[in-house]
Design a protein around this motif. Structure first.
Motif, PDB file in Angstrom:
ATOM      1  N   GLY A 107       0.826  -1.202   0.000  1.00 46.64           N
ATOM      2  CA  GLY A 107       0.000   0.000   0.000  1.00 46.64           C
ATOM      3  C   GLY A 107       0.858   1.248   0.000  1.00 46.64           C
ATOM      4  O   GLY A 107       1.870   1.322   0.708  1.00 46.64           O
ATOM      5  N   VAL A 108       0.469   2.243  -0.786  1.00 48.05           N
ATOM      6  CA  VAL A 108       1.258   3.471  -0.876  1.00 48.05           C
ATOM      7  C   VAL A 108       0.430   4.702  -0.530  1.00 48.05           C
ATOM      8  O   VAL A 108       0.852   5.833  -0.774  1.00 48.05           O
ATOM      9  N   GLU A 109      -0.740   4.501   0.088  1.00 48.60           N
ATOM     10  CA  GLU A 109      -1.621   5.636   0.350  1.00 48.60           C
ATOM     11  C   GLU A 109      -1.006   6.657   1.302  1.00 48.60           C
ATOM     12  O   GLU A 109      -1.370   7.832   1.289  1.00 48.60           O
ATOM     13  N   ARG A 110      -0.043   6.232   2.115  1.00 48.91           N
ATOM     14  CA  ARG A 110       0.568   7.154   3.083  1.00 48.91           C
ATOM     15  C   ARG A 110       1.736   7.941   2.503  1.00 48.91           C
ATOM     16  O   ARG A 110       2.287   8.807   3.170  1.00 48.91           O
ATOM     17  N   ILE A 111       2.110   7.659   1.277  1.00 54.00           N
ATOM     18  CA  ILE A 111       3.236   8.354   0.666  1.00 54.00           C
ATOM     19  C   ILE A 111       2.883   8.988  -0.671  1.00 54.00           C
ATOM     20  O   ILE A 111       3.472   9.984  -1.075  1.00 54.00           O
ATOM     21  N   VAL A 112       1.896   8.444  -1.371  1.00 55.72           N
ATOM     22  CA  VAL A 112       1.640   8.874  -2.747  1.00 55.72           C
ATOM     23  C   VAL A 112       1.253  10.344  -2.835  1.00 55.72           C
ATOM     24  O   VAL A 112       1.497  11.003  -3.860  1.00 55.72           O
ATOM     25  N   GLY A 113       0.686  10.903  -1.772  1.00 58.02           N
ATOM     26  CA  GLY A 113       0.288  12.303  -1.792  1.00 58.02           C
ATOM     27  C   GLY A 113       1.351  13.264  -1.307  1.00 58.02           C
ATOM     28  O   GLY A 113       1.104  14.477  -1.229  1.00 58.02           O
ATOM     29  N   ASN A 114       2.545  12.769  -1.009  1.00 57.15           N
ATOM     30  CA  ASN A 114       3.630  13.610  -0.501  1.00 57.15           C
ATOM     31  C   ASN A 114       4.129  14.531  -1.624  1.00 57.15           C
ATOM     32  O   ASN A 114       4.689  14.075  -2.626  1.00 57.15           O
TER      33      ASN A 114
END
Length: 308
Positions: free
Chosen positions: A70-77
């Motif tokens: 899962g990349v939801e915690r980084i993709v919006g950086n």
């Protein structure tokens, strides 16, 4: 020599030996370090729980390689301008298939009634054959496809749904909003394996939970926010959903006072359905670095617009 920054300190003990070995076996001369001048770093190996949050100084980095699926915690950086790749680990896929198939068969065969039978009741009720138990898999990424095909191989009639159209041999594939309703209608087992994005949050809600067959089972090894917790509890209390086996939650560890713990029709497993194994994940990382150095396309590169 390539400099690889291992920016996941909590996981260093698992990777300190196997990652350098995987890089060597891939023909890559590299130093793997936990600290470095950002301007000298060629690749960043990353976990979203890591302290590193500002990628601006890493002007030389060719890619950020996540150890998580899962990349939801980084993709919006906003500072992350380098290519981002998520982890698709063969071992992770295997363990997810085992969890999904195991709990599908558990509910299909009605095993709980026999295992948890303190009154020693004789229950001579045979389950239907798998071919008469429709299963819907929400999400047809690498994990969803693997699980859908494994279930189809056991003769379950499997419908897969994804936001964009997919073709999977042996699986009825649907997409779009109308396709979601079709996929859920009449399903007796629903497996949620969608990524977490704003568009997938609360995919299972009061409206969509009313569509499966009465008494259907929900299995969620994907992401906690895919399900509206209150709507699920209401559907369980009403008997519309017969049981929910949940491996992921909005808050983890699941708080001790959460209603899921005490509900008689909920099984909680502690986020164990799929875990990245260091040895096989290191092989994936090494292959992506080899590809980048050779000018080949990266594996599992994240589409920022889609969020996965």
């Amino acid at each position: 020599m390539i400099t690889v920054l291992f920016a996941a300190p909590d996981l260093w003990g698992e990777y300190s030996d196997v990652l350098p070995q995987a890089l060597t076996e891939a023909g890559i001369t590299a130093q793997v370090v936990q600290e470095a001048d950002p301007g000298t770093v060629d690749y960043i190996i990353y976990a979203p729980s890591a302290p590193l949050q500002d990628f601006t100084p890493f002007v030389r980095a060719k890619a950020v390689l996540s150890l998580w699926a899962g990349v939801e915690r980084i993709v919006g950086n906003a500072t992350l301008t380098q290519p981002l790749c998520r982890m698709v680990d063969p071992s992770l896929t295997e363990s997810m298939v085992e969890w999904v198939v195991g709990h599908t068969l558990r509910h299909h065969l009605g095993m709980d009634a026999h295992i948890m039978n303190p009154e020693h009741r004789w229950i001579p009720v045979a389950p239907p054959l798998a071919r008469n138990r429709p299963v819907t898999v929400l999400g047809l990424g690498a994990l969803g496809i693997a699980c859908a095909q494994a279930l189809a191989g056991l003769n379950f009639p499997v419908t897969g749904w994804s936001r964009t159209a997919k073709t999977v041999p042996g699986v009825r594939c649907l997409s779009g909003e109308d396709g979601l309703r079709q996929a859920l209608t009449g399903a007796q087992i629903v497996v949620t394996l969608l990524p977490r994005t704003p568009g997938t949050e609360n995919t299972l809600n009061a409206e969509t939970l009313a569509l499966p067959a009465r008494g259907a089972v929900v299995l969620n090894p994907g992401r906690g926010p895919l399900i509206d917790d209150e709507a699920l509890l209401a559907a369980l209390d009403a008997g519309q959903i017969g049981h929910a086996t949940l491996d992921v939650f909005r808050v983890e560890p699941l708080p001790q006072d959460h209603a899921f713990w005490a509900h008689p029709r909920v099984t909680v497993t502690p986020h164990i359905a799929a875990d990245t194994r260091a040895a096989s994940a290191s092989g994936v990382i090494a292959e992506n670095i080899r590809r980048a150095e050779a000018g080949e396309p990266l594996l599992h590169r994240v589409d920022r617009a889609l969020g996965y």
